[in-house]
Scaffold this motif. Structure first.
Motif, PDB file in Angstrom:
ATOM      1  N   PRO A  29     118.373  20.165 -53.363  1.00  0.00           N
ATOM      2  CA  PRO A  29     118.406  21.621 -53.569  1.00  0.00           C
ATOM      3  C   PRO A  29     118.161  22.369 -52.256  1.00  0.00           C
ATOM      4  N   MET A  62     122.116  20.209 -61.216  1.00  0.00           N
ATOM      5  CA  MET A  62     122.829  20.874 -60.124  1.00  0.00           C
ATOM      6  C   MET A  62     124.343  20.775 -60.282  1.00  0.00           C
ATOM      7  N   ILE A  69     115.397  16.344 -56.828  1.00  0.00           N
ATOM      8  CA  ILE A  69     115.843  17.380 -57.767  1.00  0.00           C
ATOM      9  C   ILE A  69     114.813  17.505 -58.892  1.00  0.00           C
ATOM     10  N   PRO A 123     125.893  21.716 -53.752  1.00  0.00           N
ATOM     11  CA  PRO A 123     124.943  20.597 -53.834  1.00  0.00           C
ATOM     12  C   PRO A 123     125.639  19.248 -54.015  1.00  0.00           C
TER      13      PRO A 123
END
Lengths: 311, 311
Positions: free
Chosen positions: A119, A224, A83, A129
């Protein structure tokens, strides 16, 4: 504000315990809460090898630190989630901790080793996610523990996390999740035991523990997880806790004492019906486990793992 | 905004049903929700006599109105609680409704007949006012129903009320209350059945029903309930409902479908162990029931009721 124990100047108060502590006695308080959780829920036996799931955040680093101080043989496993900056910064905190404290770390990179950076995996599979991430973590922590001969995986879920998850589970009366929500998930064929030794500590306490012990950690929430319901439940519980300190602990431990068992039978039957994944060997209700299916959907190629072998 | 049914101009939307309604179809929608609740939970049989607990608020007046429109023989019982202006205004709304609609009302005055006006009773007994009030209502509605030959007591608890009570019960994991929380409490020796036919309607809907049907009602919250936790739980659930319409209904009906039965056995045993109050004859776990004890503590004299006799 005076320390409950030594009456010296306190550096932090814990409202639900109606207490304040100086630096040393707060560190002792945190260790004591973890010791009590381990004892009460029979999380660990003397001599067992513990694999700590470390993310670089306050909870997992505090957990690792406390377990080592309590005398457990506890090594870490860091999972690179891919990420962006968030993962890079998180990894740095973990590496700094390992270098300073001289502890042992295992490492797996989801993107490099599985083609499954969160992602990209979420986008390719149209999954949320947090769903793909949780699934990957559960699978790989369990697999790594078996392969490296650990008896148990310890995660840094704290009181706030568990209370928020419980609130989500009761708002939907999701009886499967309610049956599985416990600080100890016992071992079973293909599964090592999973334990949550921070369940008696709030996140404010694990953060303060890190600060007072000189542990630097990733402060940011995962980018996320933004807008994730879990964070909304935490806010609501914080409002209740503010009005009435002790609400979260009463909610979670009341469930564990008087509610959980009423939902546990359904889950035992479900677990007994699992069979090995035809691809990687992990227990699954179908032919191919969810992690292997996630890999196929995200990468278009067959899963990379050979069947699990105990070291 | 168009009516879901006739496509005419809508006067109200109901987000959790993803629908809007004109005046007539909204009134029909409310009746339909009550009809479905009665049918689904088997609240009433044809020909049964219903005693409606009316307070002068939107819920109880809407309930009474809907039950009569659905063809039930439903009379009202108003309990004067002795809460100053608030009670005076509430009584006036009830009397106006009765005069306009030509329905039958019973009336009991707690202060005059029992020396138990709620503010004085709460002060004398050092009980929270809501506790003394709820206890008195449960006792006297049940007693009046038995004495006047009604089969069932109907109360105006709506979806918001029930969801807020449920949230309080799960936050404490109060297994006794969880076992008793159901839209139907069956009859038992000394108890008539209790039902909550508004359980599928939110309070915004019962208020709109009254407005659209020309029913004036007491708008103020009871002044003694100020700061009461129940109202805090309502606010929290409203925040969740706003973010995700349908949350409250999923919470309450999920519990009734998948949770309630897991808590019901403890309560059945408890109920089977009740014996008649030595003073008034109402079922009680001790010798003297809580209502008679409240009277003695509040007034210093013996309870006024003779043992209950069915008319």
């Amino acid at each position: 504000m005076k320390c409950r124990v030594c009456k010296g100047p306190a550096v932090i108060d814990v409202r639900r315990h109606n207490a304040a502590f100086c630096r040393d006695h707060f560190v002792h308080h945190c260790e004591e809460q973890v010791r009590r959780a381990i004892h009460h829920f029979r999380m660990l036996e003397p001599g067992e090898r513990v694999l700590v799931a470390v993310s670089g955040g306050k909870d997992s680093l505090a957990l690792w630190d406390i377990l080592v101080r309590l005398g457990y043989e506890a090594d870490g496993l860091y999972l690179g989630l891919g990420i962006g900056d968030y993962s890079d910064v998180s990894a740095r905190y973990v590496h700094d901790y390992v270098a300073e404290r001289g502890v042992k770390l295992h490492q797996i990179d989801l993107a490099e080793e599985y083609g499954l950076g969160i992602p990209a995996a979420a986008a390719a599979t149209h999954r949320a996610p947090c769903g793909a991430c949780g699934l990957s973590k559960r699978h790989l922590f369990n697999r790594a523990a078996i392969e490296h001969g650990y008896d148990v995986v310890a995660t840094g879920h704290n009181l706030d996390d568990e209370a928020a998850v419980l609130l989500g589970n009761v708002l939907r009366w999701d009886v499967g999740y309610l049956g599985r929500q416990h600080p100890v998930l016992p071992s079973a064929p293909g599964f090592v035991r999973k334990v949550k030794p921070l369940v008696r500590l709030g996140e404010r306490e694990s953060a303060a523990y890190c600060v007072l012990r000189g542990i630097d950690y990733q402060v940011d929430e995962c980018p996320m997880a933004d807008g994730n319901r879990h964070l909304g439940y935490k806010e609501l519980l914080n409002a209740l806790e503010h009005r009435s300190p002790g609400t979260k602990a009463a909610f979670l431990f009341g469930f564990l004492e008087r509610g959980h068992q009423r939902f546990a039978d359904d889950v035992a039957a479900e677990r007994a019906a699992l069979t090995p994944c035809t691809s990687c060997g992990a227990p699954t209700p179908g032919d191919v486990c969810a992690f292997c299916r996630l890999q196929v959907r995200a990468t278009g190629v067959e899963p990379v793992d050979a069947p699990i072998r105990r070291s």
